[in-house]
Design an enzyme around this catalytic site. Sequence first.
Site, PDB file in Angstrom:
ATOM      1  N   GLU A  43     -15.525  14.043   4.339  1.00 13.89           N
ATOM      2  CA  GLU A  43     -14.920  13.078   5.263  1.00 13.89           C
ATOM      3  C   GLU A  43     -13.214  12.881   5.129  1.00 13.89           C
ATOM      4  OE1 GLU A  43     -13.585   8.563   7.220  1.00 13.89           O
ATOM      5  OE2 GLU A  43     -14.726   8.554   5.060  1.00 13.89           O
ATOM      6  N   ARG A 101       0.898  -1.154  -0.049  1.00 14.16           N
ATOM      7  CA  ARG A 101       0.055  -0.063  -0.169  1.00 14.16           C
ATOM      8  C   ARG A 101       1.101   1.231  -0.315  1.00 14.16           C
ATOM      9  NH1 ARG A 101      -5.415  -0.128   0.124  1.00 14.16           N
ATOM     10  NH2 ARG A 101      -6.544   2.651   0.196  1.00 14.16           N
TER      11      ARG A 101
END
Length: 1260
Positions: free
Chosen positions: A1192, A844
């Site tokens: 968000e 990642r």
Amino acid sequence: DPEMTLLTYLRRKLGLTGTKLGCAEGGCGACTVMLSRYQTHTQQLLHYAVNACLAPLCSLHLVAVTTVEGIGSVARELHPVQERIAMAHGSQCGFCTPGIVMSMYALLRNNPKPKMADVEEAFHGNLCRCTGYRPILEGYKTFTVVRNTRYLTPVNVDLFSATSLFNPADFTPFDPTQEVIFPPELMSLSKDQRSGLLCFRGDRASWLQPDSLDEFLRLKWEHPDARVVVGNTEVGIEVKFKNMVYPVILAPAFIPELNNVSHTADGVVFGAACTLSHMGAVLKKAVETLPPHQTEVFLAVLEQLRWFAGLQIRNVAAVGGNIMTASPISDLNPVFMAAGCRLTLMDKDGSRVVQMDDGFFTGYRKTVLRPQEILLSIEIPYSKKFQLVSAFKQSPRREDDISIVTAAMSVTFTPGTDVVEDLRLSYGGMAATTVLAKKTANGLLGRHWGEELLQEACSLLAKEMTLDPSAPGGMVTYRRTLTLSLFYKFYLTVLQKLRLQVSEHSGCFSYRCLQTVLLILHRFIIQSLRPDDSVGRPMMHLSALKQATGEAVYCDDVPLYENELYLALITSSKAHANILSVDASAAEKMPGVVTCLFADDIPGCNATGPIEHDETVLAHRQVTCVGHIIGAVVADTQLHAQRAAKAVRVQYEELQPIITIQEAIAAKSFYQPIRTIQKGDLEAGFKQADHILEGEIHIGGQEHFYLETNVTLAVPREEGEMELFVSTQSASKTQSLVAKALGVPANRVVVRVKRMGGVSGGRRAGPPFCRLLSPWQQTKTVRCMLDRDEDMMITGGRHPFYGKQGETTPPVGFLNSGKVVSLDVSYYSNVGNSMDLSASVMERALFHMENSYSVANVRGRGFLCRTNLPSNTAFRGFGGPQGMMVTESWMTDVAQSLGRPAEQVRRLNLYVEGESTPYNQVLDQITLDRCWDECLTRSGYQERRAAVDVYNSQNRWTKRGLAITAFQKMSIFSVCVCVQAGALVHIYTDGSGLHTKMVQVASRVLGIPCSKIHISETSTNTVPNTSPTAASASSDLNGGAVQNACETLNQRLQPYKTKNPKGSWEDWVSEAAYFDRVNLSTNGFYKTPNLGYDFETNSGRAFNYFSYGVACSEVEIDCLTGAHKNLSTTIVMDVGNSLNPAIDIGQVRGLGLFTLEELHYSPQGVLLTRGPGSYKIPAFGDIPAQLTAVGEPPLFLAASVFYAIKDAISASRAESGISGPFRLDSPASAERIRNACSDRFTKLCPPAEPGSFTPWSVQV
Ligand SMILES: Cc1cc2nc3c(=O)[nH]c(=O)nc-3n(C[C@H](O)[C@H](O)[C@H](O)COP(=O)(O)OP(=O)(O)OC[C@H]3O[C@@H](n4cnc5c(N)ncnc54)[C@H](O)[C@@H]3O)c2cc1C
Ligand code: FES
Ligand code: FES
């Protein structure tokens, strides 16, 4: 039992589980309750918030205790304090909520019309890991009288059709006259009776509570080794965490002489048992009434008290306790010493008065008191004319934190002059005791208060206030520099008071005086929804009301089963060693012990782990980290199990450990595979580049610090079945690992998860010990809840990363314009002693290596360092934040080396539509440029930049910084197996089941109100394919599964809807479908489509979609202390349509990661920061003063604060003539900020030569 705390009594004996256990050390506030007592001598009723985890049960004679259950309940009636936090969306996981409710309740009992500053003060001792604090403050703002306009929505609101997340008009009015009264029986007992000597006896200790001074002195004479306890905030820690046993405890808290306050000709005398809150109130009053020249010392004490612990501690901790603990980092002792306070000591034969000077403390935590003596009182003197006094405290976090260095300084001038007649400089945190810098002070007597004196003072202090480079607490250079910086602040403050010309007045500035200025704006837009559609609306968390009343049941709140047993862990104290022998014979003989378990007792397979099975359930022959679980003790109570676990003796043969990334690199200690992602032609790229730069950055790890520690309850069922209540994010994984350890098929194990007190990745495979709870005989219910220190020591957290551009090839190549054309970056992560999910975390990080910037020729490599630390694991962001942090570091360096504004260089490099990532995914529908431009506009970036430059040119010792950073967010797990979810939906003829957002999805698809849908729990016997709730994928995956199930149900109901189009839900379900024998239960399934990236070929689709965000932050730093303040943050995040804007509000975990949270390990791999006392997560006061958020905000956007700090440091360095790139590791702690702002003071305190000493802690 004198060792029993109020918290244990409430939870275990009374079954009142609303009061939570978060840390057991007074550091989180989850256990806050209100105590009330009648004070006879003032005839006053006192109400005060305390930490139940530190309050000895025996200390509560004639005291009323109010817990969260006592003020309201969902079933009965909610108290407005409970209702408002829930309705304002101030409760997410809810574990902190009862404690916050009780802090607010206690405030309102004393002050029904508080100001916002009172509310903020009330929360100094409370932590929350989920909400980011804003909704809590917004909700409670409605109780305040003066609605400070700073707290209201700002003016530029018309830019949006903004809607508030709640409507205060919906709140039940607050009527202070309706509170529960103090029990009349207690009142009359308090008024009428003298209690005499109270005596409680337990297994190991006796509690003696005298009610007269004579009795107290007699007892101390008889028991010279007895421990005196007043607030128990020090002794409680010693008993719980340092295994101290005090057979006789003397509790003098109610003796009038020890609580007395009297004003004398020389000052104010406080009885030693006066609480700090009381002392503060008396001194405040004195400051209001006395002439200013008399109150210099009082003001210094008040300054220290303001930042002394939280209110819950100050309400019980005594001034005598602070003095007598004799801690070198006491905040009050330096003031008492600088002010020349006098102490009255007493024993049975009489009293003596001693001066609090350098003779009082005789060694580490030692004083001149004789064993039979007690401290009766302290006299705090009035200051005199021509005397000026200041006090300072520097700690990692502003609120509720212990000092790194604390100081107090007092100067008296010859009347009418600036000639020093008397000077006292006292410091804490610089030696084993509080010390006076006597040589420096003496050297300055008779001098004029001016530049010459300053120079002399600095060089004398640098010589006098030295520290061994290996000194406990570390930060040696920083601490030494602080002694000079704080003196300089005093110097400037005095100059100002003398009304002399001060050109560098920003040096006097103290962040501690700053009020939090909250300008909160969270906006969302309701997209033309159907009025009955709940999706996209700010719906209250479904459990919020129950969380606020303490009725929500967490794992450890499940009532005790009859004959239930408790399990405690035996863990390794060595990082790497062979186990030579384990001797449990002493433990087995201890009270309550049933058995001890070791590796040979595991009935199934001892090998375990979430992907690779390279961990052990119990260590066999070798330990590979401190905290490695070696065995367990099962006993009748937690206390018995824990005591016995400590009695198990393990003999080790120590092996050389590898602790840090640098050690792993040197030893080539890597796990496989070493991943590479490469695109373009690196060599050609570097040839094309006009400039080439090298750089490196270390990003520290992070502790999950969910407020609820790991907990499991294992209940045996018939036919070898085992039911586990676990706080885990992955029920399925926990089930399979437990079954493997037990050697039974998975169908014999049911894992149930009702709710968790916070999640962020650490609970993905269930706590390792849950695989242990079951093996033992499978006949008894066994429970285990880790203490905070155990939890922090045993479980890993976010991986520390070290990013370095280049290894053999040149690192970052860029053109004169700032366009980056080639990049070669290596990532190293500290994996720990097993693989866990580290490979995916590294992947990642590599996927994020460009963040949002396009680089034509790029190579990233990821090395997984095998070390002897507890295995690090998933954490919100999953390696992405570390990957992007490295990117932003080299991007900042590029801008700085060119001397160009960083935002221009960043903008120039942003991805554009149609470009592809290093992993060959073509980007479409990019909204990055729009987010960027909108963020620039909304933040008023250019005007701010101009204002920052002006500010910086006018202030030498405070600097402001500004940064804007972008973020590309991948939607979903890149591991295919994780991108699936299942859901089971039943329609009952009277309701149905699933979590807040899922309920909203079901509500939309089924076309029924949310109130008809009920939330149950996750359990493996209902849904087999659960994926971990993580990677920001849960709403996508589970929402898809819920939608799928509900659509199937809708199809089944369609004939009845067609037949009776005007009918109600009940008509179709209960009246028609049910009688027609329609199956009203179904399961749904969703998997993310078209994924399949292959590292070998660098092809295939890695992510389903991307979203983009940009944040702009402004900060101010204090160059002298390294403290910083977040002034403003503006976030623009494209999230499409939020399912629930109230739940999608940002947290402050990213802020913690990049600016505050620091794990310290010893060179031997021992975690030194094991609780909220030493590991600081953001508190109420750490949120940005002004926060404008749309959407968000993901964790990484907090990096804008880090780079704004770096920008401010650059401004400070420029004052010393230093320019260009410099290394700043994460987190940007006060220590790092101060050390980076090099100036005349840092030059006087050079660091010791690396390698010439053993440091207290190492960068892992
Ligand atoms: C969460 C937390 C935060 C804290 N923050 C701070 C902080 O910011 N700054 C700071 O300086 N400290 C801090 N402390 C330390 C502690 O709160 C203080 O030292 C406090 O003042 C101790 O008072 P007490 O009444 O609770 O002491 P107790 O625990 O009851 O006693 C402490 C010691 O003093 C002795 N003692 C007490 N009274 C007498 C007496 N009359 N005669 C002789 N001996 C006596 C006891 O025998 C014992 O050894 C913190 C502690 C906690 C748990
Ligand atoms: S549990 Fe008491 S303060 Fe944390
Ligand atoms: S809601 Fe505060 S810790 Fe979770």
